[in-house]
Design an enzyme around this catalytic site. Structure first.
Site, mmCIF file in Angstrom:
data_model
loop_
_atom_site.group_PDB
_atom_site.id
_atom_site.type_symbol
_atom_site.label_atom_id
_atom_site.label_comp_id
_atom_site.label_asym_id
_atom_site.label_seq_id
_atom_site.Cartn_x
_atom_site.Cartn_y
_atom_site.Cartn_z
ATOM 1 N N TYR A 125 1.058 -1.155 -0.017
ATOM 2 C CA TYR A 125 0.019 0.111 0.002
ATOM 3 C C TYR A 125 1.209 1.250 -0.342
ATOM 4 O O TYR A 125 1.769 0.967 0.693
ATOM 5 C CB TYR A 125 -0.964 -0.179 1.181
ATOM 6 C CG TYR A 125 -2.292 -0.268 0.638
ATOM 7 C CD1 TYR A 125 -3.116 0.799 0.216
ATOM 8 C CD2 TYR A 125 -3.164 -1.387 1.445
ATOM 9 C CE1 TYR A 125 -4.099 0.546 -0.486
ATOM 10 C CE2 TYR A 125 -4.297 -1.407 1.616
ATOM 11 C CZ TYR A 125 -4.756 -0.619 0.218
ATOM 12 O OH TYR A 125 -6.112 -0.497 -0.264
ATOM 13 N N GLU A 173 -0.500 4.884 -0.502
ATOM 14 C CA GLU A 173 -1.109 5.876 -0.805
ATOM 15 C C GLU A 173 -0.745 7.156 -0.695
ATOM 16 O O GLU A 173 0.134 7.321 0.061
ATOM 17 C CB GLU A 173 -2.476 6.398 0.103
ATOM 18 C CG GLU A 173 -3.732 5.396 -0.729
ATOM 19 C CD GLU A 173 -4.811 5.032 0.852
ATOM 20 O OE1 GLU A 173 -4.303 4.206 1.788
ATOM 21 O OE2 GLU A 173 -5.787 4.644 0.305
ATOM 22 N N ARG A 192 -2.165 -2.890 -18.772
ATOM 23 C CA ARG A 192 -3.873 -2.498 -18.227
ATOM 24 C C ARG A 192 -2.880 -0.812 -17.359
ATOM 25 O O ARG A 192 -2.796 -0.863 -16.323
ATOM 26 C CB ARG A 192 -4.215 -2.947 -18.594
ATOM 27 C CG ARG A 192 -5.966 -2.370 -18.316
ATOM 28 C CD ARG A 192 -6.352 -3.614 -18.748
ATOM 29 N NE ARG A 192 -5.802 -4.570 -19.730
ATOM 30 C CZ ARG A 192 -6.461 -4.349 -21.477
ATOM 31 N NH1 ARG A 192 -7.888 -3.369 -21.249
ATOM 32 N NH2 ARG A 192 -6.145 -4.962 -22.225
ATOM 33 N N THR A 198 -3.988 5.525 -22.525
ATOM 34 C CA THR A 198 -3.514 4.550 -21.779
ATOM 35 C C THR A 198 -2.368 3.778 -21.757
ATOM 36 O O THR A 198 -1.777 4.631 -22.243
ATOM 37 C CB THR A 198 -4.424 3.669 -22.485
ATOM 38 O OG1 THR A 198 -4.295 3.285 -23.998
ATOM 39 C CG2 THR A 198 -6.024 3.678 -21.290
ATOM 40 N N ASP A 204 -6.231 13.060 -25.594
ATOM 41 C CA ASP A 204 -6.375 11.923 -25.167
ATOM 42 C C ASP A 204 -5.889 10.743 -26.283
ATOM 43 O O ASP A 204 -6.806 10.945 -27.287
ATOM 44 C CB ASP A 204 -7.876 11.424 -25.089
ATOM 45 C CG ASP A 204 -8.146 9.958 -24.279
ATOM 46 O OD1 ASP A 204 -6.998 9.211 -24.762
ATOM 47 O OD2 ASP A 204 -9.062 9.682 -23.722
ATOM 48 N N LYS A 212 -2.116 0.222 -25.151
ATOM 49 C CA LYS A 212 -2.615 0.072 -26.861
ATOM 50 C C LYS A 212 -1.461 0.177 -26.954
ATOM 51 O O LYS A 212 -0.304 -1.089 -27.426
ATOM 52 C CB LYS A 212 -3.525 1.522 -27.096
ATOM 53 C CG LYS A 212 -4.872 1.224 -26.202
ATOM 54 C CD LYS A 212 -6.015 2.242 -26.913
ATOM 55 C CE LYS A 212 -6.818 1.325 -26.208
ATOM 56 N NZ LYS A 212 -6.980 3.171 -24.346
#
Ligand code: DSN
Length: 411
Positions: A49, A51, A230, A221, A195, A224
């Site tokens: 973790y 954060e 991903r 992203t 984008d 691609k």
């Protein structure tokens, strides 16, 4: 171990792996990561973790994840020549959402490309959070050229005074003129977001003009054409760094996926290599050849062709819907998606077109001659779809062919 612990999941993964090896994948938004990326994503980084951001976390024990995230940020900045990078977005949608949260208030105006002209769900579609929270206006492509009409974009921008203009698309086969968008944004006093989810691999290698000098925000992203795991990322000018970082955390995400960020870092390193430029060039060559070979066989190319890794076929002339074509092709082992064409008379669940992209097949090592062969198979699968024997024969040939090209180099 997985086989021992959970047979159900193990065998589904095996089946998916087997399927990936046995089909020709022309989904424009998919690709295959390297073994190195796969290893990073499947690593112990998933246990941690963290954060917050490097040097300022809500948990102890972050020394190594801090280093990884810093490396990922540095590489993203270098690769795309930008002042600031946030590599935490879990996906492209979260990246877009963070830009909206950082810059807009509910009810503010957005101008973006219509989904049915090639835009994206998160660019203001009614059913999406973007369409629910903001007042969205859309530009289309020209009916004649099926390309963006920058005069039309300017006309709508002047009329609607958007606070944010979005350029970038999910199914647009042409170069996007970011400088033209910047002129429009400047004239109407709007912020500009690109984008580049689809074209980021091409942008990283200079094979598509970069939005860097022109846009306030760039989202993408990473899976691609960029061929990473991903996930998503946001690139921006330094002046927006603080707003973007706090929009992601604590604004809309909790703990970052450090195993995925490690995979992104590896992918960015791979994307800086000369081999990656050679790969991207081949993606373009393959898209060009495949599209031209299909055109020769009587299929209409939306906008007359392609400048990038994808193109759209209008199937009306051959008497098929996009959905019928998708299914006919899948039966023989060629995977595509049905996709609206500009001004499509059919609903999005059926469509008059299919979208084809060459990033994934190029990763497997397919070249121009293979594209000619694939075009021949696509044509036969669509035109002879009622002939059972021919379909079976095609299926066998395609399976044999696909298995000659490893999904990961060491397969
Ligand atoms: N699903 C992606 C695509 O296919 O373009 C966009 O989210």
């Amino acid at each position: 171990m997985l086989k021992r612990v959970d047979q159900e999941i193990y065998w589904r993964i095996k089946q998916e792996q087997e399927k990936q090896r046995s089909v020709i994948n022309l989904i424009a938004s998919e690709n295959y990561v390297s073994k190195a990326v796969l290893q990073a994503v499947g690593s112990v980084m998933t246990n941690k973790y963290a954060e917050g951001y490097p040097g300022n976390r809500c948990y102890g024990g972050c020394q190594f994840v801090d280093m990884i995230e810093e490396i990922a940020i540095e590489r993203a900045r270098k690769l795309f020549k930008v002042e600031h990078a946030n590599v935490q977005p879990h996906a492209g949608s979260q990246a877009n959402m963070a830009v909206y949260f950082a810059t807009l208030q509910p009810g503010d105006r957005i101008l973006a490309m219509n989904l049915r002209a090639g835009g994206h769900l998160t660019h203001g579609r009614e059913a999406n959070f973007s369409g629910k929270l903001y007042r969205c206006f859309f530009y289309n492509v020209s009916r004649e050229t099926e390309k963006i009409d920058y005069e039309e974009v300017a006309r709508i921008a002047r009329k609607e005074s958007p606070k944010l203009i979005i350029c970038g698309a999910s199914s647009y086969p042409r170069i996007i003129d970011f400088a033209a968008f910047a002129r429009i944004a400047q004239e109407v006093g709007a912020l500009l977001m690109a984008d580049i989810a689809h074209i980021s691999g091409l942008v990283a290698t200079g094979l598509h003009p970069s939005p860097g000098p022109w846009c306030d925000f760039i989202t993408s992203t990473t899976h691609k054409t960029l061929r990473g795991p991903r996930g998503g990322m946001i690139l921006c000018r330094k002046q927006y760094a603080q707003a973007i970082d706090s929009a992601i955390f604590p604004g809309l995400q909790g703990g970052p996926l450090l195993h995925v960020i490690a995979g992104k870092a590896v992918a960015f390193k791979e994307a800086m290599s000369p081999a990656f430029s050679v790969y991207q060039r081949q993606v373009l060559n393959n898209a060009f050849i495949l599209s031209k070979e299909l055109e020769k066989r009587g299929y209409r190319l939306v906008s007359g062709g392609t400048d990038n890794h994808l193109f759209l076929l209008d199937l009306r002339k051959v008497g098929l819907t996009g959905l019928e074509a998708e299914k006919a092709l899948e039966r023989v082992g060629i995977i595509v998606n049905h996709n609206p064409i500009p001004y499509d008379p059919l609903p999005p669940s059926i469509t008059s077109g299919i979208r084809l992209g060459t990033a994934a097949v190029t990763t497997r090592g397919m070249g121009e001659n293979d594209m000619v062969q694939i075009a021949e198979w696509i044509d036969a699968a669509l035109k002879k779809r009622e002939k059972c024997q021919i379909q079976q024969q095609l299926s066998r040939q395609i399976r044999r062919f696909a298995r000659e090209f490893p999904v990961q180099p060491a397969d």
